[in-house]
Structure formats: structure tokens, C-alpha cells
Design an enzyme around this catalytic site. Structure first.
Site, PDB file in Angstrom:
ATOM      1  N   THR A  20       0.840  -1.195   0.000  1.00 32.04           N
ATOM      2  CA  THR A  20       0.000   0.000   0.000  1.00 32.04           C
ATOM      3  C   THR A  20       0.878   1.249   0.000  1.00 32.04           C
ATOM      4  OG1 THR A  20      -1.869  -1.063   1.097  1.00 32.04           O
ATOM      5  CG2 THR A  20      -1.739   1.318   1.294  1.00 32.04           C
ATOM      6  N   PHE A  67       1.014   5.135   0.932  1.00 39.77           N
ATOM      7  CA  PHE A  67       0.400   6.148   1.781  1.00 39.77           C
ATOM      8  C   PHE A  67       0.955   7.519   1.416  1.00 39.77           C
ATOM      9  CE2 PHE A  67       0.291   2.229   4.134  1.00 39.77           C
ATOM     10  CZ  PHE A  67      -0.878   2.267   4.875  1.00 39.77           C
TER      11      PHE A  67
END
Length: 286
Positions: A174, A176
Site C-alpha cells: 500500500t 500512503f
């Protein structure tokens, strides 16, 4: 005594955003927020100094809410962080794999762990988030119910990890973005940089093609281009883009000048250092 940085995130203690904060800012105080809107509001109001917000995942794609909320928030991107996502199957202490009938987690986490769910023949149940499902399972103490969450969540809520790293894809990562109230541009020539901006093109034939032409002619690498509706209007489209470089770089300056000419709205959302993880997935040039 130096005041601790307070960093807002969406979710409960033990969420992947919490882990990203612990890695990127080990001395900071994480501030859990129920929703993305709450996290952005905490930054805007000054309750939090920064926010750690997921923007896209290598398996699940973009985190749609953020692309709508970020441009309207008036906040700025001051950094980025990439976190490999490792999911753990956990249950109350003393539980055996054969005891489990259902598993709870965020819809993305369940989707990223289909293989073990099928193998065990258990029923997936969608919950609000990964860490929240771990807390619920801990509180209920029902050995027929498991959760999929992080190793940190298992520690926080006192659960046994019954199967480690159960994600289907090893590359599950992921990205961010770190948000702040004030813009804080990285200095030119200070290493690999990313410039993020949002824009809306003018209502002209081939406006998007013309607006983006300058990036090709000036050899600027665009790593992301997303489109989404504005205020539910099918014909009012806003674009979100990431490019390599600094707006003061000669090529990017020319490209942005051309973009602005064909755009009715344009705003730079951030100029920040590229995370070293980017270097690990650069494609070979043809």
C-alpha cells in the site's frame, strides 16, 4: 521537552496505517480516527500535525474515497510511504484452525486472502476495518470466529496468530501519503522527487490530449493519472496526477505551463521526496 508529533490515521490501533506511522515516524503519537473525513478534519483543525492516509494498493487499486476528499480538503502532500501488507489469521487464545467457522476483516483484506479462506472452507464476513475486526473477535471470545489483521493488532488485542502471512500475493503493498495543513515543497535537486497536482481541463475538443502533450515533448515521466467526477456531474471531470521531478525543473516547468493553458483549474498538491521503494519497481525501458 519536545512536543510529540501527532499523526492522524483512519482505523483502530493496529491498523496498517498505524504500522506505517510507526515505521515512518517512530517517535510520533498516532491518532486513530473513525473515518477518512475525521482524519482529514483532525489535520485541518490542528488536532493532528500530520496524517498518514492510504492512497492506493498494488492488489486492490486506488482508495477511492481519498481521491474525492483530498482535493477538497485544502491539505498538502509532504511525503509518501510504501508498506508491504502482511495479513495474519488470528483468533482468541487456545483456538485451533479446525475450530474456525467464519473470518472477519475489511473487504480488501478478505479479497487479498481468498486462498486460505477457500482452503479452510470458512465463511468471510465483511467488517469496517482489519484492526476493528481483531478487537471485536477478542472481545467476543468465540473460538469459531477468526479475524484477518496485522501482527500488531494480534499483539494489541491479545489474539493467537494461527496462520502467518496469509495474503495471496507477495507483492501486496500500500502507498500512503503524508498530509499537512501547510505546503512544504522539497528543494530542487535534492534527490528523486514527486510532484502531485490536480486539474480540470477547459471545455475544448481534445483538451486533455493537448494539456498532456507538454509532458511527452519535455520528457517528463507521469507515474499516475486518475480521473473522477466533480459533484456528481458526469461532464465535470477532475484529474489527479503524479509526475517525476520538481516544478522548477526546466522540462516540468514547460510541461506545467502548457497544462495550465488548457486547464480551467490547476493546483499543486505537493512536491516531496520519492520513497526509495519506487526504485524497486521501475520498469525496464523498451
Amino acid at each position: 521537552m519536545t512536543k510529540k508529533l501527532k499523526i492522524a490515521f483512519q482505523g483502530e490501533p493496529g491498523a496498517n496505517s498505524h504500522i506505517a506511522i510507526a515505521e515512518a515516524y517512530p517517535d510520533a503519537e498516532p491518532l486513530p480516527c473513525a473515518t477518512f473525513e475525521d482524519a482529514l478534519s483532525a489535520i485541518s483543525s490542528g488536532e493532528a500535525d500530520l496524517g498518514m492516509i492510504p492512497i492506493e494498493n498494488s492488489v486492490a487499486g486506488r482508495v477511492a474515497d481519498i481521491h474525492h476528499l483530498l482535493p477538497a480538503s485544502g491539505l498538502f502532500i509532504v511525503g509518501e510511504w510504501f508498506l508491504p501488507i502482511r495479513h495474519q489469521l488470528m483468533a482468541p487464545k487456545g483456538t485451533k484452525l479446525s475450530d474456525i467457522k467464519t473470518v472477519e476483516s475489511h473487504v480488501h483484506a478478505l479479497g487479498q486472502c481468498r486462498r486460505i479462506i477457500r482452503k479452510l472452507g470458512i465463511k468471510p464476513i465483511v467488517a469496517a476495518d482489519t484492526a476493528g475486526s481483531a478487537r471485536d473477535v477478542s472481545e467476543r471470545k468465540d473460538k469459531s470466529v477468526a479475524a484477518i489483521a496485522s501482527r500488531l493488532a494480534a499483539q494489541i488485542y491479545g489474539l493467537d496468530i494461527l496462520a502467518e502471512d496469509v495474503e495471496d500475493e507477495a507483492h501486496n503493498t500500500t502507498r500512503f501519503v503524508v498530509l499537512a495543513r501547510e505546503a512544504d515543497w522539497a528543494k530542487p535537486n535534492s534527490g528523486p522527487l514527486v510532484t502531485t497536482f490536480v486539474f480540470r481541463v477547459r471545455n475544448l475538443p481534445a483538451a486533455l490530449y493537448k494539456a498532456l502533450g507538454g509532458f511527452a515533448t519535455n520528457s517528463v515521466n507521469m507515474t499516475k493519472l486518475e480521473s473522477y467526477m466533480v459533484d456528481g456531474n458526469f461532464f465535470a471531470t477532475q484529474f489527479y496526477a503524479d509526475v517525476d521531478g520538481h516544478p522548477d525543473d526546466r522540462g516540468l516547468a514547460f510541461a506545467l505551463e502548457e497544462l495550465k493553458f488548457f486547464s480551467r483549474e490547476f493546483r499543486i498538491v505537493g512536491v516531496y521526496p520519492a520513497h526509495p521503494f519506487r526504485a524497486t519497481f521501475s520498469e525496464k525501458q523498451d
